[in-house]
Write a protein that holds these residues in place. Sequence first.
Motif, PDB file in Angstrom:
ATOM      1  N   PRO A   1       0.820  -1.210   0.000  1.00  0.00           N
ATOM      2  CA  PRO A   1       0.000   0.000   0.000  1.00  0.00           C
ATOM      3  C   PRO A   1       0.855   1.260   0.000  1.00  0.00           C
ATOM      4  O   PRO A   1       1.964   1.274   0.539  1.00  0.00           O
ATOM      5  N   LEU A   2       0.335   2.312  -0.588  1.00  0.00           N
ATOM      6  CA  LEU A   2       1.069   3.568  -0.719  1.00  0.00           C
ATOM      7  C   LEU A   2       0.718   4.503   0.427  1.00  0.00           C
ATOM      8  O   LEU A   2      -0.448   4.673   0.778  1.00  0.00           O
ATOM      9  N   LEU A   3       1.746   5.139   0.989  1.00  0.00           N
ATOM     10  CA  LEU A   3       1.568   6.069   2.098  1.00  0.00           C
ATOM     11  C   LEU A   3       1.949   7.477   1.666  1.00  0.00           C
ATOM     12  O   LEU A   3       3.098   7.744   1.310  1.00  0.00           O
ATOM     13  N   GLU A   4       0.968   8.381   1.689  1.00  0.00           N
ATOM     14  CA  GLU A   4       1.212   9.793   1.415  1.00  0.00           C
ATOM     15  C   GLU A   4       1.140  10.558   2.731  1.00  0.00           C
ATOM     16  O   GLU A   4       0.246  10.342   3.537  1.00  0.00           O
ATOM     17  N   ILE A   5       2.079  11.474   2.920  1.00  0.00           N
ATOM     18  CA  ILE A   5       2.100  12.296   4.125  1.00  0.00           C
ATOM     19  C   ILE A   5       1.831  13.759   3.764  1.00  0.00           C
ATOM     20  O   ILE A   5       2.469  14.314   2.863  1.00  0.00           O
ATOM     21  N   ALA A   6       0.871  14.344   4.469  1.00  0.00           N
ATOM     22  CA  ALA A   6       0.599  15.777   4.338  1.00  0.00           C
ATOM     23  C   ALA A   6       1.640  16.516   5.160  1.00  0.00           C
ATOM     24  O   ALA A   6       1.627  16.475   6.393  1.00  0.00           O
TER      25      ALA A   6
ATOM     26  N   ALA B   1     -18.310   4.161   3.741  1.00  0.00           N
ATOM     27  CA  ALA B   1     -18.524   5.029   2.580  1.00  0.00           C
ATOM     28  C   ALA B   1     -17.324   4.991   1.641  1.00  0.00           C
ATOM     29  O   ALA B   1     -17.481   4.995   0.412  1.00  0.00           O
ATOM     30  N   ILE B   2     -16.122   4.946   2.204  1.00  0.00           N
ATOM     31  CA  ILE B   2     -14.923   4.849   1.370  1.00  0.00           C
ATOM     32  C   ILE B   2     -14.935   3.535   0.595  1.00  0.00           C
ATOM     33  O   ILE B   2     -14.594   3.493  -0.594  1.00  0.00           O
ATOM     34  N   ALA B   3     -15.336   2.459   1.256  1.00  0.00           N
ATOM     35  CA  ALA B   3     -15.421   1.161   0.583  1.00  0.00           C
ATOM     36  C   ALA B   3     -16.382   1.225  -0.594  1.00  0.00           C
ATOM     37  O   ALA B   3     -16.116   0.660  -1.665  1.00  0.00           O
TER      38      ALA B   3
ATOM     39  N   GLU C   1      -7.042  -1.334  10.095  1.00  0.00           N
ATOM     40  CA  GLU C   1      -8.493  -1.535  10.082  1.00  0.00           C
ATOM     41  C   GLU C   1      -9.129  -0.787   8.917  1.00  0.00           C
ATOM     42  O   GLU C   1     -10.004  -1.319   8.221  1.00  0.00           O
ATOM     43  N   VAL C   2      -8.683   0.451   8.702  1.00  0.00           N
ATOM     44  CA  VAL C   2      -9.214   1.224   7.575  1.00  0.00           C
ATOM     45  C   VAL C   2      -8.884   0.532   6.255  1.00  0.00           C
ATOM     46  O   VAL C   2      -9.731   0.440   5.361  1.00  0.00           O
ATOM     47  N   ALA C   3      -7.659   0.021   6.145  1.00  0.00           N
ATOM     48  CA  ALA C   3      -7.266  -0.684   4.924  1.00  0.00           C
ATOM     49  C   ALA C   3      -8.144  -1.913   4.691  1.00  0.00           C
ATOM     50  O   ALA C   3      -8.593  -2.166   3.571  1.00  0.00           O
ATOM     51  N   ALA C   4      -8.384  -2.666   5.750  1.00  0.00           N
ATOM     52  CA  ALA C   4      -9.167  -3.890   5.615  1.00  0.00           C
ATOM     53  C   ALA C   4     -10.621  -3.594   5.263  1.00  0.00           C
ATOM     54  O   ALA C   4     -11.235  -4.286   4.436  1.00  0.00           O
ATOM     55  N   ARG C   5     -11.179  -2.552   5.877  1.00  0.00           N
ATOM     56  CA  ARG C   5     -12.600  -2.261   5.677  1.00  0.00           C
ATOM     57  C   ARG C   5     -12.875  -1.560   4.356  1.00  0.00           C
ATOM     58  O   ARG C   5     -13.952  -1.707   3.782  1.00  0.00           O
ATOM     59  N   THR C   6     -11.920  -0.772   3.874  1.00  0.00           N
ATOM     60  CA  THR C   6     -12.157   0.013   2.663  1.00  0.00           C
ATOM     61  C   THR C   6     -11.634  -0.636   1.401  1.00  0.00           C
ATOM     62  O   THR C   6     -12.132  -0.358   0.310  1.00  0.00           O
ATOM     63  N   GLN C   7     -10.585  -1.476   1.532  1.00  0.00           N
ATOM     64  CA  GLN C   7      -9.873  -2.022   0.377  1.00  0.00           C
ATOM     65  C   GLN C   7      -9.248  -0.918  -0.468  1.00  0.00           C
ATOM     66  O   GLN C   7      -8.997  -1.093  -1.673  1.00  0.00           O
TER      67      GLN C   7
ATOM     68  N   LEU D   1       1.237  -0.582   7.682  1.00  0.00           N
ATOM     69  CA  LEU D   1       0.750  -0.858   6.329  1.00  0.00           C
ATOM     70  C   LEU D   1       1.462  -2.038   5.689  1.00  0.00           C
ATOM     71  O   LEU D   1       0.876  -2.776   4.899  1.00  0.00           O
ATOM     72  N   ASP D   2       2.730  -2.233   6.033  1.00  0.00           N
ATOM     73  CA  ASP D   2       3.520  -3.299   5.417  1.00  0.00           C
ATOM     74  C   ASP D   2       3.392  -4.637   6.134  1.00  0.00           C
ATOM     75  O   ASP D   2       3.936  -5.642   5.673  1.00  0.00           O
ATOM     76  N   THR D   3       2.671  -4.640   7.243  1.00  0.00           N
ATOM     77  CA  THR D   3       2.494  -5.894   7.984  1.00  0.00           C
ATOM     78  C   THR D   3       1.657  -6.875   7.186  1.00  0.00           C
ATOM     79  O   THR D   3       0.626  -6.489   6.629  1.00  0.00           O
ATOM     80  N   PRO D   4       2.076  -8.127   7.090  1.00  0.00           N
ATOM     81  CA  PRO D   4       1.271  -9.119   6.357  1.00  0.00           C
ATOM     82  C   PRO D   4      -0.167  -9.137   6.863  1.00  0.00           C
ATOM     83  O   PRO D   4      -0.426  -9.062   8.064  1.00  0.00           O
ATOM     84  N   GLY D   5      -1.068  -9.209   5.930  1.00  0.00           N
ATOM     85  CA  GLY D   5      -2.489  -9.182   6.267  1.00  0.00           C
ATOM     86  C   GLY D   5      -3.150  -7.893   5.873  1.00  0.00           C
ATOM     87  O   GLY D   5      -4.369  -7.802   5.744  1.00  0.00           O
ATOM     88  N   THR D   6      -2.326  -6.821   5.682  1.00  0.00           N
ATOM     89  CA  THR D   6      -2.875  -5.572   5.169  1.00  0.00           C
ATOM     90  C   THR D   6      -3.232  -5.767   3.701  1.00  0.00           C
ATOM     91  O   THR D   6      -2.417  -6.245   2.916  1.00  0.00           O
ATOM     92  N   PRO D   7      -4.452  -5.407   3.282  1.00  0.00           N
ATOM     93  CA  PRO D   7      -4.852  -5.614   1.895  1.00  0.00           C
ATOM     94  C   PRO D   7      -3.887  -4.958   0.919  1.00  0.00           C
ATOM     95  O   PRO D   7      -3.455  -3.821   1.145  1.00  0.00           O
ATOM     96  N   PRO D   8      -3.470  -5.649  -0.141  1.00  0.00           N
ATOM     97  CA  PRO D   8      -2.601  -5.056  -1.141  1.00  0.00           C
ATOM     98  C   PRO D   8      -3.366  -4.057  -1.987  1.00  0.00           C
ATOM     99  O   PRO D   8      -4.596  -3.989  -1.918  1.00  0.00           O
ATOM    100  N   PRO D   9      -2.668  -3.240  -2.781  1.00  0.00           N
ATOM    101  CA  PRO D   9      -3.346  -2.306  -3.661  1.00  0.00           C
ATOM    102  C   PRO D   9      -4.283  -3.013  -4.641  1.00  0.00           C
ATOM    103  O   PRO D   9      -4.115  -4.171  -4.945  1.00  0.00           O
ATOM    104  N   GLN D  10      -5.249  -2.226  -5.117  1.00  0.00           N
ATOM    105  CA  GLN D  10      -6.179  -2.756  -6.115  1.00  0.00           C
ATOM    106  C   GLN D  10      -5.426  -3.088  -7.399  1.00  0.00           C
ATOM    107  O   GLN D  10      -4.472  -2.453  -7.744  1.00  0.00           O
TER     108      GLN D  10
END
Length: 249
Positions: A4-9, A162-164, A189-195, A240-249
């Motif tokens: 997954p990609l991480l952007e920082i503001a 809603a994001i999902a 959790e956000v990654a898993a729920r939203t994909q 984000l890099d921990t196994p189990g985090t959904p990969p990118p679409q």
Amino acid sequence: MSMPLLEIAANSLGSALAAQDGGADRIELCENLGEGGCTPSYGTLARTRDCMRIPLYVLIRPRPGDFYYDEFERDVMLRDIEVCARLGCDGVVIGALDTDGHVDMATCRELVVVAGFMGITFHRAIDAARDPAQALEAAITLGCHRVLTSGASTTALEGADAIASMVQQAEHRIRVMAGAGLNAGNVREVAARTQAREFHASAKAVRVSAMRHRNAQLAGLDSNWQQTDRDAVRALRRALDTPGTPPPQ
């Protein structure tokens, strides 16, 4: 498959450097994060561009408040995008609404045209839109590469469902980046729920002033400030890099 990609503001050059050192994949450079972010100064843009080894996107927002802009504000945004292009920035972050809460297509088309070959993110004006699903289609029509959204909620965790739905609606036509209130404790959790495939956070912490002299009579003028924290970015990156985090679409 890529992670997954991480952007920082990042609200300053210091924040951008901390984010880069912490493992961020991309920077969204801005200032005035406390009011949702505005376009940074020319000096901040130029020096940050010199220092970045990762993609640099710039928030194009002339003021805090709503996302309806008059002709003078539109001209400011166009000129800021021209500066970003001259400096070699990788992308810009845009968005505008009309007074009824629909995407201002005329204004946004102008911004997209001036952006040229730079990447384009449609920012959280989508969360302020009357119909976020309709606004997502408008962003696709405009040719934006991604939208940043909290699911029209205060945080991405609260708006995860809603994001999902937006991720499903996008159908690979545009990327949906989840953001607002993300940290190492909730991003998985956000990654898993939203994909979602991309995630946006500020990862900021208080920087304590080194000033030994402080005028206690200056009420409201705090010597400390908020800046992206390298360790907070690293913690997000690990989560984000921990196994189990959904990969990118």
